[in-house]
Design an enzyme around this catalytic site. Structure first.
Site, PDB file in Angstrom:
ATOM      1  N   GLY A 159       0.833  -1.192   0.000  1.00 32.49           N
ATOM      2  CA  GLY A 159       0.000   0.000   0.000  1.00 32.49           C
ATOM      3  C   GLY A 159       0.867   1.240   0.000  1.00 32.49           C
ATOM      4  N   VAL A 160       0.293   2.314  -0.491  1.00 32.17           N
ATOM      5  CA  VAL A 160       0.990   3.586  -0.443  1.00 32.17           C
ATOM      6  C   VAL A 160       0.060   4.563   0.244  1.00 32.17           C
ATOM      7  CG1 VAL A 160       2.102   5.386  -1.787  1.00 32.17           C
ATOM      8  CG2 VAL A 160       2.160   3.025  -2.578  1.00 32.17           C
TER       9      VAL A 160
ATOM     10  N   GLY B  24      -0.601   8.244   2.660  1.00 35.67           N
ATOM     11  CA  GLY B  24      -0.361   9.659   2.495  1.00 35.67           C
ATOM     12  C   GLY B  24       1.083  10.039   2.767  1.00 35.67           C
ATOM     13  N   PHE B  25       1.735   9.284   3.575  1.00 34.31           N
ATOM     14  CA  PHE B  25       3.077   9.728   3.949  1.00 34.31           C
ATOM     15  C   PHE B  25       4.160   8.732   3.573  1.00 34.31           C
ATOM     16  CE2 PHE B  25       4.350   7.099   7.504  1.00 34.31           C
ATOM     17  CZ  PHE B  25       3.177   6.442   7.775  1.00 34.31           C
TER      18      PHE B  25
ATOM     19  N   LYS C  56       5.185   4.383   2.202  1.00 36.28           N
ATOM     20  CA  LYS C  56       4.766   3.080   1.704  1.00 36.28           C
ATOM     21  C   LYS C  56       4.511   2.093   2.840  1.00 36.28           C
ATOM     22  CE  LYS C  56       7.016   3.407  -2.721  1.00 36.28           C
ATOM     23  NZ  LYS C  56       8.282   3.287  -3.432  1.00 36.28           N
ATOM     24  N   VAL C  57       3.687   1.125   2.544  1.00 34.09           N
ATOM     25  CA  VAL C  57       3.440   0.065   3.506  1.00 34.09           C
ATOM     26  C   VAL C  57       3.945  -1.253   2.918  1.00 34.09           C
ATOM     27  CG1 VAL C  57       1.725  -1.090   4.925  1.00 34.09           C
ATOM     28  CG2 VAL C  57       1.360   1.272   4.238  1.00 34.09           C
TER      29      VAL C  57
ATOM     30  N   LYS D 119       4.934   0.277   7.936  1.00 33.74           N
ATOM     31  CA  LYS D 119       4.638   1.540   7.265  1.00 33.74           C
ATOM     32  C   LYS D 119       5.848   2.445   7.417  1.00 33.74           C
ATOM     33  CE  LYS D 119       0.878   4.919   7.700  1.00 33.74           C
ATOM     34  NZ  LYS D 119      -0.426   5.071   8.362  1.00 33.74           N
TER      35      LYS D 119
ATOM     36  N   ASP E 112     -10.903  10.478   8.306  1.00 30.21           N
ATOM     37  CA  ASP E 112     -10.523   9.961   7.000  1.00 30.21           C
ATOM     38  C   ASP E 112     -11.146   8.580   6.800  1.00 30.21           C
ATOM     39  OD1 ASP E 112      -9.359  10.114   4.546  1.00 30.21           O
ATOM     40  OD2 ASP E 112      -7.356   9.507   5.201  1.00 30.21           O
TER      41      ASP E 112
END
Ligand SMILES: *[C@@H]1O[C@H](CO)[C@@H](O)[C@H](O)[C@H]1NC(C)=O
Ligand SMILES: *[C@@H]1O[C@H](CO)[C@@H](O)[C@H](O)[C@H]1NC(C)=O
Ligand SMILES: *[C@@H]1O[C@H](CO)[C@@H](O)[C@H](O)[C@H]1NC(C)=O
Ligand SMILES: *[C@@H]1O[C@H](CO)[C@@H](O)[C@H](O)[C@H]1NC(C)=O
Ligand SMILES: *[C@@H]1O[C@H](CO)[C@@H](O)[C@H](O)[C@H]1NC(C)=O
Ligand SMILES: *[C@@H]1O[C@H](CO)[C@@H](O)[C@H](O)[C@H]1NC(C)=O
Ligand SMILES: *[C@@H]1O[C@H](CO)[C@@H](O)[C@H](O)[C@H]1NC(C)=O
Ligand SMILES: *[C@@H]1O[C@H](CO)[C@@H](O)[C@H](O)[C@H]1NC(C)=O
Ligand SMILES: *[C@@H]1O[C@H](CO)[C@@H](O)[C@H](O)[C@H]1NC(C)=O
Ligand SMILES: *[C@@H]1O[C@H](CO)[C@@H](O)[C@H](O)[C@H]1NC(C)=O
Length: 878
Positions: free
Chosen positions: A531-532, A534-535, A537-538, A552, A648
């Site tokens: 995953g990517v 907001g701040f 990559k995961v 993360k 969010d």
């Protein structure tokens, strides 16, 4: 004549000598006061504390250890002379104290200071007394921080700098062996040990059991360990050890433990108080009975409790609650009767102090025994009017309160996930004295935690007003576990499974080295990116032991990310809930900001709705997921008076574990995050646009209802299985919220339903679901339901659907419209339900006798609904 007088004189002298001997003898032989880490003896509050390395002190030390001293005592305590030295040990150390068999209070004095290479923030150790485990993996700075935070946030004025743990124990042996075991790779320390003999009248064995209808429980203290958790002088001032000469106890003020501090007002009358029983002289000093709290507002006699105290306790222990009473006002019976509740169960009815104590100004106490199960970590004590009574006055009164924790199996220790140590500000000089066993509940609990978060919010707000220079770096969030032995610490903490079970398996303080992370992620292999955010990559990674984790990694350039990161850590290290993703640990080496989460095997909710080859979720699965997410949000919103706003909510922030249990993730933007403009930018950037509450847009005011709006969009997304913003569609379809609402208002949402669902859902449940989503998207926040209501309705929808599934499976028919009613429709539908089908009683969830068998994960509200329903359809059932 002279001779006789002389004899009298002699006798008198002898008597005086005997008396003095008796007094001094008893006082001196009995207590053991040990000043650790030194050979010098100090006098503190009139008692001699002998250095532990002083020969001839009756103390034997088993192994070599380090004597540490500090020039500065950072605070102000009547014990400060004792806190200038400590004994530090990296290997097991025994203190063997020659004594006599009997009952004792054992007090461990712990004042954390660092010495040479020993950073006290890294200390961790266990203590056993004559084989009974008192604490394990004990981190004193973490405990102190926990207690301070708790007290400050419940309105206390506390800046405790040391810890005093008190235990009561009985020994038949001729010596007391205190074993100190540092956690592997760490070290331990001790500043002073106090052993005070207690007469055997302090506790009686048979005490009232809470909720036991007058039944008693045997305490069996001889076979248990006992730890003092709380000791309060209710309505009065702090009582120092020097004012409780006998047993040298500390009695804290109670106001910070009150739920509403002004619900009770303090009263005082020191005239002629005596003990109700001559056996009680050691139970508490009379000073405790001179002050009390009574209800402030006895005119407003609602059924609600008037005076409530709430305490954090460790789950899975037994508790002895001792309440101290003394009627200071009325000189007759039946003037003041009340009810006592402990953890919402009745401990006593019709309590009349005058009657029980045998008069006015009689110092009296009453003990209650309560078992606290593994899912409870608070103890509520509530005094309120007894509405059934005929008494002239229903006011309640309390003078003092003690809570003792009782071991069940030779172990008093409770492991706590130590939060961060960084946010804590120590205001030097103002030391509020609170020593008693700060070892409170270890699991981060809704009640306490939420208070902490509220405080954190406050602090954040304050901080933002401060100059930037004053902002502590995010690094200061992590002070437990230094780089030198972080691996050892990390290991030690993972080995400790959180006894709180399902929520998180590891403690949140775990600190990983960068090397750990690199090896876990195959040096940040792009192929492992799941995953990517907001701040950054995961990555999917495997931490030692083969546990899968989501890792993360923040992009260090981004200030934005940094702030969100900080928020997330704050939130996650304190929040624990089955429906919130939990944090395993972090890494802060070399400017990296890395968070390690539990791995959510099934990824985001969105990936199961569209845009992937994953098999579609069934309607029931979708409902379960929505309910889980709603539960997580409801927890965020309602845990405290002020609540936390997620900000969010979207399908990529709802993650699914291997059992498809939904958990809310990504707290980076939660309410306590950065300023409004920032958030706005960031949410837009992150593509959350389609979820944004228009009212929030217009008024720039964030409320929980903004989350409700976003959640409503999620509900539509779940039904329609399409992106919330899809620019490739015709103009009127681009925004899902607008488009779906148009159909929903015409009651034809089915037109745009995910084709994968066709036919496999109960039409009524679908209709209800659409109504909920519609309500969530109401234009004005105040017209939207709360998350609690949404949750309740969703539960209902699920019930309806399950009933439909049952019906379809050809089992005993249970039409959905007969089963349950929504909160809002309850009254309107009541009659219809009652008339339309009496067979509902044979529905599996409603037993013949009208009792509800709770499902595994059903809300309490639903239980009520079913109960009432079964009463309705079968009025003779109860
Ligand atoms: C205490 O220790 C100091 C040095 O550690 C030593 O000089 C002193 O003689 C000792 N005093 C006693 C009474 O043992
Ligand atoms: C050591 O024990 C003896 C006998 O029990 C007692 O007389 C003496 O006061 C004790 N010494 C200290 C320092 O407590
Ligand atoms: C400490 O005491 C316990 C029990 O008496 C004993 O088993 C252990 O070996 C002792 N430890 C040390 C380091 O002497
Ligand atoms: C906190 O304690 C200090 C000293 O005990 C006192 O002066 C101050 O008023 C207290 N503040 C609050 C808010 O209670
Ligand atoms: C129950 O315990 C109370 C003290 O808490 C005592 O006064 C009472 O006598 C006990 N009752 C029985 C039946 O043992
Ligand atoms: C204290 O109690 C005494 C009776 O014991 C009563 O005479 C006196 O008025 C009371 N004082 C106050 C301040 O209530
Ligand atoms: C206190 O007790 C003494 C003797 O028991 C009595 O003389 C006196 O009047 C009492 N004082 C009050 C205020 O009740
Ligand atoms: C006081 O304690 C003794 C023994 O400890 C007991 O026999 C006696 O009944 C107690 N008295 C009262 C009034 O409880
Ligand atoms: C007692 O009731 C309060 C308020 O209703 C609730 O918040 C709390 O969790 C309850 N405590 C227990 C142990 O059930
Ligand atoms: C230990 O942690 C606290 C955080 O509250 C910090 O203030 C203190 O400086 C730390 N001590 C050391 C020696 O690192």
């Amino acid at each position: 004549m002279m001779k006789v007088q002389g004899m009298w004189g002699l006798c008198l002298v002898l008597l005086v000598i005997m008396f003095v001997y008796a007094v001094i003898g008893e006082a001196q032989i009995a207590s053991f006061l040990i000043n650790c880490g030194t050979n010098s003896t100090v006098n503190v509050d009139g008692r001699r504390w002998v250095g532990d390395s002083n020969p001839g002190n009756n103390v034997t030390l088993s192994s070599p250890s380090i004597e540490a001293s500090t020039a500065t005592f950072n605070g102000d305590s009547f014990y400060s002379p004792l806190y200038k030295t400590a004994r530090i040990f990296s290997d097991s150390l025994n203190y063997t104290i020659q004594g006599t068999p009997g009952n004792y209070f054992l007090r461990l004095h712990l004042y954390p200071f660092s010495f040479e290479k020993y950073n006290v923030n890294d200390s961790s150790f266990a203590v056993e007394a004559n084989g009974l485990t008192l604490v394990s993996e004990f981190n004193v700075p973490g405990e102190i921080l926990h207690k301070n935070t708790y007290l400050q946030n419940s309105g206390g004025n506390s800046s405790l700098s040391f810890l005093l743990k008190e235990f009561f124990f009985t020994t038949n042996a001729n010596s007391i062996v205190l074993e100190f075991h540092p956690t592997k790779g760490s070290f331990g320390f001790i500043n002073a040990i106090e052993i005070v003999p207690v007469d055997d009248k302090l506790f009686v064995d048979s005490v009232n059991k809470v909720g036991g209808n007058g039944g008693n429980s045997s305490l069996n203290l001889g076979r248990r360990g006992v730890e003092t958790m709380y000791r309060l002088n209710v309505g009065g001032a702090l009582i120092k050890p020097a004012q409780d000469l006998d047993l040298r106890r500390v009695w804290e003020v109670d106001s910070s433990y009150m739920i509403t501090a002004d619900a009770g007002s303090g009263i005082r009358n020191s005239s002629n108080i005596t003990y109700a029983s001559p056996n009680d002289t050691s139970v508490a000093p009379l000073l405790v009975y001179e002050t009390a709290r009574t209800m402030s507002n006895t005119q407003v006699m609602e059924k609600r409790f008037n005076m409530s105290w709430k305490f954090e306790v460790d789950p899975d222990f037994d508790y002895l609650v001792r309440l101290h009473f003394c009627e200071l006002v009325y000189d007759r019976a039946n003037q003041r009767t009340f009810r006592i509740y402990i953890n919402n169960r009745t401990a006593a009815n019709n309590f009349d102090i005058f009657v029980r104590a045998g008069g006015m100004n009689k110092a009296y106490h009453q003990d209650y025994f309560d078992m606290v199960s593994s899912d409870i970590s608070t103890l509520w004590i509530q005094l309120g009017p007894d509405t059934t009574t005929s008494a002239a006055e229903t006011d309640a009164l309390l003078n003092g309160l003690e809570i003792f924790k009782l071991s069940r199996n030779g172990n008093l220790a409770h492991l706590r996930p130590y939060g961060n140590l960084g946010e804590h500000k120590t205001s030097k000089g103002v030391i509020f004295w609170l020593g008693i066993g700060a070892g409170v509940a270890s699991v981060v609990v809704l009640t306490a935690v939420v208070i902490m978060i509220v405080c954190f919010c406050k602090k954040r707000r304050n901080k933002q007003n401060d100059t930037k220079e004053n902002l502590p770096g995010w690094r200061s969030l992590f002070l437990l576990g230094a780089a030198t032995n972080s691996t050892a610490n990390a290991k030690a903490s993972t080995e400790n499974q959180n006894p709180y079970g399902s929520v998180a398996t590891v403690r949140s303080r775990r600190r990983f080295t960068l090397a750990d992370i690199r090896s876990a992620t195959n040096n940040f292999d792009e192929g492992l990116v799941i995953g990517v955010g907001g701040f950054g990559k995961v990555f999917k990674g495997e931490i030692e032991g083969g546990t899968l984790a989501a890792i993360k990694r923040a992009n260090p350039q981004s200030q934005q990310g940094l702030a969100e990161f900080e928020t997330e850590i704050e939130m996650l290290s304190k929040l624990r809930h089955r429906h919130l993703v939990s944090m395993i640990g972090f890494c802060d080496e070399q400017n990296e900001m890395i968070l390690v989460y539990e791995y959510m095997a099934n990824g985001t909710l969105r990936s199961h709705l569209f845009g992937s080859d994953l098999p579609p979720l069934s309607w029931k699965q979708r409902l379960d997921v929505c309910i889980g997410a709603a539960r997580g949000l409801h927890y965020l919103h309602t845990g405290s008076e002020r609540g936390i706003i997620h900000r969010d909510v979207k399908t990529t922030n709802i993650l699914l574990d291997e059992d498809f249990v939904a958990k809310m993730a990504d707290f980076g933007l939660s309410k306590t995050g950065p300023s409004l403009e920032h958030t706005h930018v960031s949410t837009a950037v992150k593509g959350s646009f389609g979820y944004l509450d228009p009212e929030y847009f217009r008024r720039q005011q964030l409320t929980e209802k903004s989350d409700v709006y976003s959640f409503g969009v999620v509900l539509f997304e779940v039904v329609c299985a399409r992106a919330v913003i899809n620019p490739s569609l015709p103009k009127d379809q681009i925004n899902l919220a607008e488009w779906a609402m148009r159909w929903q208002r015409q009651r034809s949402l089915e037109t745009i339903i995910d084709p994968q669902l066709q036919g496999n859902y109960s039409p009524e449940s679908f209709m209800r679901f659409g109504e909920i989503a519609e309500k969530c998207l109401a234009d004005e926040g105040k017209s939207r339901p709360t998350m609690g209501e949404v949750l309740w309705h969703l539960e209902y929808v699920l019930q309806v659907h399950e009933a439909w599934l049952h019906g379809n499976a050809g089992e005993n028919s249970f039409s959905s419209s007969q089963a349950l009613r929504t909160l809002a429709d309850r009254q309107a539908e009541a009659q219809e339900v009652a008339i339309s089908n009496v067979e509902a009683c044979s529905e599996p969830k409603v037993k013949k006798d009208g009792e509800y068998t709770p499902g595994t994960d059903k809300s309490d509200a639903l239980v009520v609904g079913v109960d009432e329903f079964s009463q309705l359809v079968k009025p003779q059932g109860r």
